[in-house]
Design an enzyme around this catalytic site. Structure first.
Site, PDB file in Angstrom:
ATOM      1  N   ARG A   5     -11.886  -8.058  -0.877  1.00 14.93           N
ATOM      2  CA  ARG A   5     -10.543  -8.647  -0.806  1.00 14.93           C
ATOM      3  C   ARG A   5     -10.407  -9.842  -1.743  1.00 14.93           C
ATOM      4  O   ARG A   5      -9.307 -10.386  -1.914  1.00 14.93           O
ATOM      5  CB  ARG A   5     -10.221  -9.082   0.633  1.00 14.93           C
ATOM      6  CG  ARG A   5     -10.114  -7.940   1.628  1.00 14.93           C
ATOM      7  CD  ARG A   5      -9.908  -8.433   3.039  1.00 14.93           C
ATOM      8  NE  ARG A   5      -8.524  -8.709   3.367  1.00 14.93           N
ATOM      9  CZ  ARG A   5      -7.724  -7.868   4.026  1.00 14.93           C
ATOM     10  NH1 ARG A   5      -8.157  -6.695   4.423  1.00 14.93           N
ATOM     11  NH2 ARG A   5      -6.478  -8.196   4.287  1.00 14.93           N
ATOM     12  N   TYR A  23      -7.832 -10.443  -4.658  1.00 16.98           N
ATOM     13  CA  TYR A  23      -6.485 -10.850  -4.225  1.00 16.98           C
ATOM     14  C   TYR A  23      -6.509 -12.278  -3.686  1.00 16.98           C
ATOM     15  O   TYR A  23      -5.763 -13.146  -4.143  1.00 16.98           O
ATOM     16  CB  TYR A  23      -6.018  -9.858  -3.167  1.00 16.98           C
ATOM     17  CG  TYR A  23      -4.618 -10.090  -2.638  1.00 16.98           C
ATOM     18  CD1 TYR A  23      -3.500  -9.740  -3.385  1.00 16.98           C
ATOM     19  CD2 TYR A  23      -4.414 -10.631  -1.367  1.00 16.98           C
ATOM     20  CE1 TYR A  23      -2.207  -9.926  -2.887  1.00 16.98           C
ATOM     21  CE2 TYR A  23      -3.132 -10.816  -0.857  1.00 16.98           C
ATOM     22  CZ  TYR A  23      -2.035 -10.461  -1.618  1.00 16.98           C
ATOM     23  OH  TYR A  23      -0.766 -10.649  -1.119  1.00 16.98           O
ATOM     24  N   ARG A  53      -0.246   0.101   3.831  1.00 18.07           N
ATOM     25  CA  ARG A  53      -0.244  -0.999   4.790  1.00 18.07           C
ATOM     26  C   ARG A  53       0.023  -0.449   6.187  1.00 18.07           C
ATOM     27  O   ARG A  53       0.534   0.653   6.352  1.00 18.07           O
ATOM     28  CB  ARG A  53       0.795  -2.054   4.394  1.00 18.07           C
ATOM     29  CG  ARG A  53       0.298  -2.871   3.229  1.00 18.07           C
ATOM     30  CD  ARG A  53       1.253  -3.977   2.859  1.00 18.07           C
ATOM     31  NE  ARG A  53       2.154  -3.590   1.786  1.00 18.07           N
ATOM     32  CZ  ARG A  53       2.938  -4.428   1.134  1.00 18.07           C
ATOM     33  NH1 ARG A  53       2.932  -5.710   1.442  1.00 18.07           N
ATOM     34  NH2 ARG A  53       3.727  -4.010   0.158  1.00 18.07           N
ATOM     35  N   VAL A 107       2.069  -1.049   8.779  1.00 22.29           N
ATOM     36  CA  VAL A 107       3.383  -0.689   9.327  1.00 22.29           C
ATOM     37  C   VAL A 107       3.874   0.613   8.696  1.00 22.29           C
ATOM     38  O   VAL A 107       4.310   1.532   9.401  1.00 22.29           O
ATOM     39  CB  VAL A 107       4.403  -1.834   9.118  1.00 22.29           C
ATOM     40  CG1 VAL A 107       5.795  -1.392   9.557  1.00 22.29           C
ATOM     41  CG2 VAL A 107       3.977  -3.076   9.907  1.00 22.29           C
ATOM     42  N   SER A 108       3.781   0.708   7.367  1.00 25.95           N
ATOM     43  CA  SER A 108       4.249   1.938   6.707  1.00 25.95           C
ATOM     44  C   SER A 108       3.360   3.119   7.109  1.00 25.95           C
ATOM     45  O   SER A 108       3.859   4.207   7.412  1.00 25.95           O
ATOM     46  CB  SER A 108       4.308   1.756   5.188  1.00 25.95           C
ATOM     47  OG  SER A 108       3.186   1.066   4.714  1.00 25.95           O
ATOM     48  N   GLN A 131      -7.923  -6.140  16.316  1.00 28.43           N
ATOM     49  CA  GLN A 131      -7.552  -7.194  15.350  1.00 28.43           C
ATOM     50  C   GLN A 131      -6.050  -7.442  15.434  1.00 28.43           C
ATOM     51  O   GLN A 131      -5.296  -6.526  15.757  1.00 28.43           O
ATOM     52  CB  GLN A 131      -7.984  -6.833  13.924  1.00 28.43           C
ATOM     53  CG  GLN A 131      -7.247  -5.701  13.236  1.00 28.43           C
ATOM     54  CD  GLN A 131      -7.838  -4.319  13.526  1.00 28.43           C
ATOM     55  OE1 GLN A 131      -8.296  -4.054  14.621  1.00 28.43           O
ATOM     56  NE2 GLN A 131      -7.795  -3.429  12.548  1.00 28.43           N
TER      57      GLN A 131
END
Ligand code: NAD
Ligand code: UDP
Length: 335
Positions: A147, A150, A191, A193-194, A214
């Site tokens: 990660r 980013y 992601r 939600v999508s 989480q």
């Protein structure tokens, strides 16, 4: 009326921002290389007086392309892939986008005497050891993990913003955005939600990474855009960083249950491996935004999910026709 540059303006958040700024009577120059964004997101703005689109990589060096641009009053710097699968696909490019991108935009801000807002992220807190997260917390990022391209890119961009203020007096504003969702998210961007909504609407299994305990705090896009514009227009000398997010905190299991209920889906939950360095919990303290911007989110998660589900229902129907015509997923991207 202001002349406003929005980088990443064809993406999820950027396209909502461009639409709001146009509605408020501004001129908008949208700069995007379309790596994760889409012309569909800004189609309604084409042909409107005062809207211009420039297909351009913000990180491109040398920066001679920047000299095409002049007379800008405000810059919103949103260009950067935000979904983990997208930003991890080419981590070197992601780091360059954050670092060279903000350097280019800060130079432009300096030349035009423009105010500049950086879309930073809750990811600067990494996998936080302090909960909930206030702006004073300095974070816990693994600098060599998957990660980091980013997280560290965004941290460096914040550093450069403050160094340009100290060295050259550039007028800066920094927001740290927590997970935001809503219409115009790319159904394929990975992601949570999508993913959950698309899976539920297609009757596929919902993919829970890890045990689903989480947490994340989800902010509806309209609330976020409101906060972003308030920050750009906040009191002189208030630079942030300021958290923008919804303090409601949910486990991924709770989110999955909400999505299956709101879509009337019979999808089951399946458990997959938790990605490396996935933050265990995340919730913003928003006292600073409340105090300095008079801002707090208004949209409950259920209401925001309903709006988002309605959007995906529409998009997936269109996609279905394209699947049938094109016989491949590539056809969807070209829509
Ligand atoms: P997105 O992927 O939908 O949008 C990013 C946009 O930037 C896309 O249109 C993409 O094509 C463009 N872009 C990427 N690299 C570029 C480059 N080198 N040159 C020009 N354009 C480039 O993501 P989003 O959710 O809309 O996020 C927008 C910004 O907000 C990002 O900077 C992201 O880090 C930040 N942010 C978003 C969230 C969220 O939950 N949505 C949370 C924290 C921070
Ligand atoms: N997640 C999940 N299933 C998915 C996609 C994501 O359980 O299909 C989890 C992911 O592991 C993370 C949370 O949902 O814990 C939020 O993931 P997302 O990629 O949306 O955002 P970020 O991790 O950057 O906050």
């Amino acid at each position: 009326m202001s002349r406003i540059l929005v980088t990443g303006g064809a993406g999820f958040l950027g396209s909502h921002l461009c639409a709001r700024l146009m509605k408020e009577g501004n001129e908008v120059l949208c700069v995007d290389n379309l790596c994760t964004g889409s012309m569909d997101n800004i189609r309604e703005l084409f042909g409107m007086a005062g809207f211009t689109f420039l297909k351009q990589d913000v990180a491109q060096l040398p920066d001679s392309w920047l000299y095409q641009i002049d007379g800008i009053h405000q810059i919103y710097n949103l260009a950067c892939p935000a979904s983990p699968p997208h930003y991890q696909a080419d981590p070197v490019k992601t780091a360059k986008t954050s670092v060279f991108g903000i350097l280019n935009m800060l130079e432009l801000a300096r030349r035009c005497h423009a105010k500049i807002l950086q879309a930073s992220t809750s990811e600067v807190y990494g996998d936080p050891q302090v909960h909930p997260q206030a702006e004073s917390y300095r974070g816990c990022v693994n600098p060599i993990g998957i990660r980091a391209c980013y997280d560290e890119g965004k941290r460096m961009a914040e550093t450069l913003m403050f160094d340009y203020r100290r060295m050259y007096g550039v007028d800066i504003k920094v927001i740290r955005i927590f997970n935001t969702y809503g219409p115009k998210m790319d159904p394929g961007d990975g992601r949570v939600v999508s993913n959950f909504i698309v899976q539920a609407l297609r009757g596929e299994d919902l993919t829970i990474y890890g045990d689903g305990s989480q947490t994340r705090s989800f902010c509806y896009v309209n609330d976020l855009i409101d906060g972003m514009i308030r920050m750009m227009n906040s009191a002189d000398g208030f630079c942030g960083p300021v958290n923008l997010g919804n303090p409601g905190e949910f486990t991924m299991l709770e989110l999955a249950q909400k999505v299956t209920k709101l879509t009337n889906s019979r999808s089951r939950l399946v458990y997959q491996k938790l990605p490396q360095d996935d933050p265990a919990k995340r919730r913003p303290v928003i006292n600073l935004a409340e105090r300095e911007l008079g801002w707090k989110p208004e949209t409950e998660l259920d209401k925001g999910l309903e709006e988002t589900i309605a959007y995906f229902r529409k998009v997936l129907n269109i996609s279905q026709e394209v699947y049938e015509k094109a016989g491949s997923r590539d056809g969807v991207r070209q829509l």
